[in-house]
Design a protein around this motif. Structure first.
Motif, PDB file in Angstrom:
ATOM      1  N   ASP A   1       0.805  -1.234   0.000  1.00  0.00           N
ATOM      2  CA  ASP A   1       0.000   0.000   0.000  1.00  0.00           C
ATOM      3  C   ASP A   1       0.834   1.278   0.000  1.00  0.00           C
ATOM      4  O   ASP A   1       0.298   2.354  -0.204  1.00  0.00           O
ATOM      5  CB  ASP A   1      -0.888   0.062   1.260  1.00  0.00           C
ATOM      6  CG  ASP A   1      -1.592  -1.245   1.490  1.00  0.00           C
ATOM      7  OD1 ASP A   1      -2.235  -1.690   0.536  1.00  0.00           O
ATOM      8  OD2 ASP A   1      -1.476  -1.809   2.594  1.00  0.00           O
TER       9      ASP A   1
ATOM     10  N   THR B   1      -0.056   6.816  -3.335  1.00  0.00           N
ATOM     11  CA  THR B   1      -1.084   6.679  -2.287  1.00  0.00           C
ATOM     12  C   THR B   1      -0.826   7.638  -1.124  1.00  0.00           C
ATOM     13  O   THR B   1      -1.514   7.600  -0.121  1.00  0.00           O
ATOM     14  CB  THR B   1      -1.155   5.236  -1.756  1.00  0.00           C
ATOM     15  OG1 THR B   1       0.143   4.886  -1.239  1.00  0.00           O
ATOM     16  CG2 THR B   1      -1.571   4.258  -2.832  1.00  0.00           C
TER      17      THR B   1
ATOM     18  N   ASP C   1      -1.353  10.888   0.529  1.00  0.00           N
ATOM     19  CA  ASP C   1      -2.417  11.877   0.355  1.00  0.00           C
ATOM     20  C   ASP C   1      -2.132  13.106   1.235  1.00  0.00           C
ATOM     21  O   ASP C   1      -2.106  13.009   2.467  1.00  0.00           O
ATOM     22  CB  ASP C   1      -3.730  11.176   0.768  1.00  0.00           C
ATOM     23  CG  ASP C   1      -4.928  12.074   0.578  1.00  0.00           C
ATOM     24  OD1 ASP C   1      -4.740  13.270   0.269  1.00  0.00           O
ATOM     25  OD2 ASP C   1      -6.048  11.565   0.746  1.00  0.00           O
TER      26      ASP C   1
ATOM     27  N   TYR D   1      -4.355  14.833   4.368  1.00  0.00           N
ATOM     28  CA  TYR D   1      -4.267  14.511   5.799  1.00  0.00           C
ATOM     29  C   TYR D   1      -3.586  15.634   6.599  1.00  0.00           C
ATOM     30  O   TYR D   1      -3.613  15.631   7.816  1.00  0.00           O
ATOM     31  CB  TYR D   1      -3.502  13.199   6.026  1.00  0.00           C
ATOM     32  CG  TYR D   1      -4.315  11.978   5.666  1.00  0.00           C
ATOM     33  CD1 TYR D   1      -5.420  11.602   6.428  1.00  0.00           C
ATOM     34  CD2 TYR D   1      -3.991  11.206   4.556  1.00  0.00           C
ATOM     35  CE1 TYR D   1      -6.187  10.479   6.093  1.00  0.00           C
ATOM     36  CE2 TYR D   1      -4.739  10.090   4.203  1.00  0.00           C
ATOM     37  CZ  TYR D   1      -5.832   9.737   4.980  1.00  0.00           C
ATOM     38  OH  TYR D   1      -6.590   8.645   4.651  1.00  0.00           O
TER      39      TYR D   1
ATOM     40  N   VAL E   1      -1.712  10.403  11.056  1.00  0.00           N
ATOM     41  CA  VAL E   1      -2.536   9.918   9.938  1.00  0.00           C
ATOM     42  C   VAL E   1      -3.138   8.549  10.268  1.00  0.00           C
ATOM     43  O   VAL E   1      -4.260   8.239   9.878  1.00  0.00           O
ATOM     44  CB  VAL E   1      -1.697   9.845   8.643  1.00  0.00           C
ATOM     45  CG1 VAL E   1      -2.506   9.276   7.488  1.00  0.00           C
ATOM     46  CG2 VAL E   1      -1.155  11.223   8.272  1.00  0.00           C
ATOM     47  N   ARG E   2      -2.390   7.751  11.030  1.00  0.00           N
ATOM     48  CA  ARG E   2      -2.894   6.430  11.429  1.00  0.00           C
ATOM     49  C   ARG E   2      -4.224   6.610  12.162  1.00  0.00           C
ATOM     50  O   ARG E   2      -5.204   5.933  11.864  1.00  0.00           O
ATOM     51  CB  ARG E   2      -1.851   5.769  12.326  1.00  0.00           C
ATOM     52  CG  ARG E   2      -1.837   4.257  12.237  1.00  0.00           C
ATOM     53  CD  ARG E   2      -0.765   3.668  13.148  1.00  0.00           C
ATOM     54  NE  ARG E   2       0.505   3.455  12.492  1.00  0.00           N
ATOM     55  CZ  ARG E   2       1.661   3.979  12.915  1.00  0.00           C
ATOM     56  NH1 ARG E   2       1.689   4.782  13.957  1.00  0.00           N
ATOM     57  NH2 ARG E   2       2.774   3.709  12.274  1.00  0.00           N
TER      58      ARG E   2
ATOM     59  N   GLN F   1      -6.162   9.344  12.101  1.00  0.00           N
ATOM     60  CA  GLN F   1      -7.163   9.937  11.203  1.00  0.00           C
ATOM     61  C   GLN F   1      -7.849   8.866  10.371  1.00  0.00           C
ATOM     62  O   GLN F   1      -9.060   8.881  10.177  1.00  0.00           O
ATOM     63  CB  GLN F   1      -6.505  10.953  10.264  1.00  0.00           C
ATOM     64  CG  GLN F   1      -6.018  12.217  10.921  1.00  0.00           C
ATOM     65  CD  GLN F   1      -5.580  13.218   9.846  1.00  0.00           C
ATOM     66  OE1 GLN F   1      -6.333  13.611   8.968  1.00  0.00           O
ATOM     67  NE2 GLN F   1      -4.323  13.648   9.916  1.00  0.00           N
ATOM     68  N   LYS F   2      -7.042   7.888   9.913  1.00  0.00           N
ATOM     69  CA  LYS F   2      -7.609   6.807   9.085  1.00  0.00           C
ATOM     70  C   LYS F   2      -8.544   5.943   9.911  1.00  0.00           C
ATOM     71  O   LYS F   2      -9.612   5.548   9.449  1.00  0.00           O
ATOM     72  CB  LYS F   2      -6.481   5.947   8.496  1.00  0.00           C
ATOM     73  CG  LYS F   2      -5.782   6.610   7.341  1.00  0.00           C
ATOM     74  CD  LYS F   2      -4.878   5.642   6.600  1.00  0.00           C
ATOM     75  CE  LYS F   2      -4.491   6.204   5.249  1.00  0.00           C
ATOM     76  NZ  LYS F   2      -3.574   5.355   4.506  1.00  0.00           N
TER      77      LYS F   2
ATOM     78  N   LYS G   1     -11.772   7.752  10.520  1.00  0.00           N
ATOM     79  CA  LYS G   1     -12.583   7.811   9.295  1.00  0.00           C
ATOM     80  C   LYS G   1     -13.380   6.508   9.109  1.00  0.00           C
ATOM     81  O   LYS G   1     -14.490   6.495   8.618  1.00  0.00           O
ATOM     82  CB  LYS G   1     -11.657   8.009   8.095  1.00  0.00           C
ATOM     83  CG  LYS G   1     -12.199   9.040   7.145  1.00  0.00           C
ATOM     84  CD  LYS G   1     -11.237   9.602   6.145  1.00  0.00           C
ATOM     85  CE  LYS G   1     -10.538   8.645   5.230  1.00  0.00           C
ATOM     86  NZ  LYS G   1      -9.686   9.355   4.264  1.00  0.00           N
ATOM     87  N   ASN G   2     -12.752   5.411   9.542  1.00  0.00           N
ATOM     88  CA  ASN G   2     -13.377   4.096   9.335  1.00  0.00           C
ATOM     89  C   ASN G   2     -14.338   3.707  10.458  1.00  0.00           C
ATOM     90  O   ASN G   2     -14.937   2.630  10.410  1.00  0.00           O
ATOM     91  CB  ASN G   2     -12.314   3.014   9.182  1.00  0.00           C
ATOM     92  CG  ASN G   2     -11.565   3.181   7.881  1.00  0.00           C
ATOM     93  OD1 ASN G   2     -12.137   3.702   6.919  1.00  0.00           O
ATOM     94  ND2 ASN G   2     -10.293   2.824   7.858  1.00  0.00           N
TER      95      ASN G   2
END
Ligand SMILES: Nc1ncnc2c1ncn2[C@@H]1O[C@H](COP(=O)(O)OP(=O)(O)OP(=O)(O)O)[C@@H](O)[C@H]1O
Ligand SMILES: [Mg+2]
Ligand SMILES: [Zn+2]
Length: 321
Positions: free
Chosen positions: A140, A145, A147, A150, A312-313, A315-316, A319-320
């Motif tokens: 990944d 990828t 972004d 963020y 970011v970890r 934030q991700k 988001k989920n």
């Protein structure tokens, strides 16, 4: 660590085996078809004979050679046509007696003339990826990828991270012996590993030897080599073209790890090999944790890239939710 030449030899042998098997398989298939279809066997026998006759005619002397060869050539063409018609009439595939090579471009030789075929280059790159230690990170983590949205919460962070991304892209694109060393500094989850593995991917594709590992694993190898008599474990860290030492500062810092780090960085600097270090430690913390000998080496010869923003970890994850 396997070197480029080890990988090359390994793949070359695989290709030789692959090609020999395809030829053996074709011979076996041909024998079966000959047993099944005597007419095909008869034509193949005649075709072989014309090949031998060409040699025979050449040895008989130059007189009228051209006409004699022309006659043989015509006979050969006629036989080939008969063979093609027969194979069609029997409902067999046109390549039923040919070797089935994996690569149609190089017939599994790995080369087209003197140029390496792209299938062979791809096999070399795959081998290098497997030896890099990057494993699943390669799935990944790539420049595409990464972004920048963020880092939108703060324009200064966004600008800084944009520059970092640009810098890392250029670094990867222009990587060569003597490229600068980088130290990526910043709090957890800001993309240090992501960007450094993106660099690794590109640099491997360019044919360089890259080794990636986290600091605890690297110093564990130094430890085993020194105290458990396991030899050759750390050679790869000294020999690779680009070393990515991730999470510096998360290892148990002892006088042994500090001197191993000094030896590693110093040797790599002296032999012109490139290193990227990632760390959560601030410059002050690095100074405290490692001796001045190392920190002055690092700050003198490594270009710092500061990573700032919101994890970011996290934030991700949010988001989920
Ligand atoms: N800008 C980004 N765009 C997309 N994904 C990102 C970005 N930055 C980080 N990530 C993802 O977030 C996760 C954490 O990033 P990464 O591992 O690179 O952080 P890090 O700075 O190395 O953190 P640590 O200091 O904890 O090792 C990874 O899954 C990574 O792919
Ligand atoms: Mg990381
Ligand atoms: Zn090929």
């Amino acid at each position: 660590m396997s070197t480029f030449s080890d990988n090359f030899d390994k793949i070359k042998t695989e290709y030789e085996t692959k090609r020999a098997n395809a030829i053996k398989d074709a011979e076996a298939r041909t024998m079966t078809l000959h047993a099944q279809y005597p007419a095909l066997k008869a034509i193949d026998g005649k075709l072989r004979a014309t090949g031998i006759n060409i040699l025979g005619e050449a040895m008989k002397g130059k007189n009228g050679l051209e006409e004699r060869l022309k006659a043989l050539e015509e006979e050969n063409l006629e036989l080939q046509k008969q063979r093609k018609d027969l194979i069609e009439a029997l409902g067999l595939p046109s390549d039923c007696t040919d070797p089935h090579y994996e690569c149609k471009e190089c017939s599994d030789t790995g080369y087209i003339g003197i140029n390496m075929c792209r299938c062979f280059k791809a096999a070399l790159a795959k081998c290098a990826f497997e030896n890099s230690g990057l494993g699943s990170l390669l799935k990944d983590q790539a420049f595409d990828t990464f972004d920048l949205s963020y880092y939108n919460d703060n324009p200064a962070n966004h600008e800084r991270m944009k520059k970092n991304l640009e810098k890392c892209r250029i670094y990867a694109d222009t990587f060569a012996e003597g490229s600068p060393n980088l130290i990526l500094i910043g709090a957890t989850g800001l993309g240090k590993t992501h960007l450094s593995t993106s660099i690794a991917k590109k640099v491997i594709e360019k044919g360089y030897r890259v080794v990636y590992d986290s600091s605890p694993n690297v110093f564990n190898d130094f430890n085993k080599e020194q105290f458990k008599n396991e030899s050759g474990l750390t050679d790869k860290y000294f020999e690779c073209d680009l070393l990515i030492l991730d999470d510096l500062g998360t290892e148990m810092i002892t006088s042994f790890t500090v001197s191993s780090l000094y030896n590693l960085i110093n040797t790599r600097l002296n032999t012109g090999k490139c290193t990227i270090i990632n760390t959560n430690l601030s410059i002050d913390e690095l100074r405290k944790a490692y001796t001045d000998r190392i920190t002055s080496r690092i700050f003198g010869c490594f270009e710092p890239l500061m990573f700032t923003g919101k994890d970011v970890r996290m934030q991700k994850l949010q988001k989920n939710l």
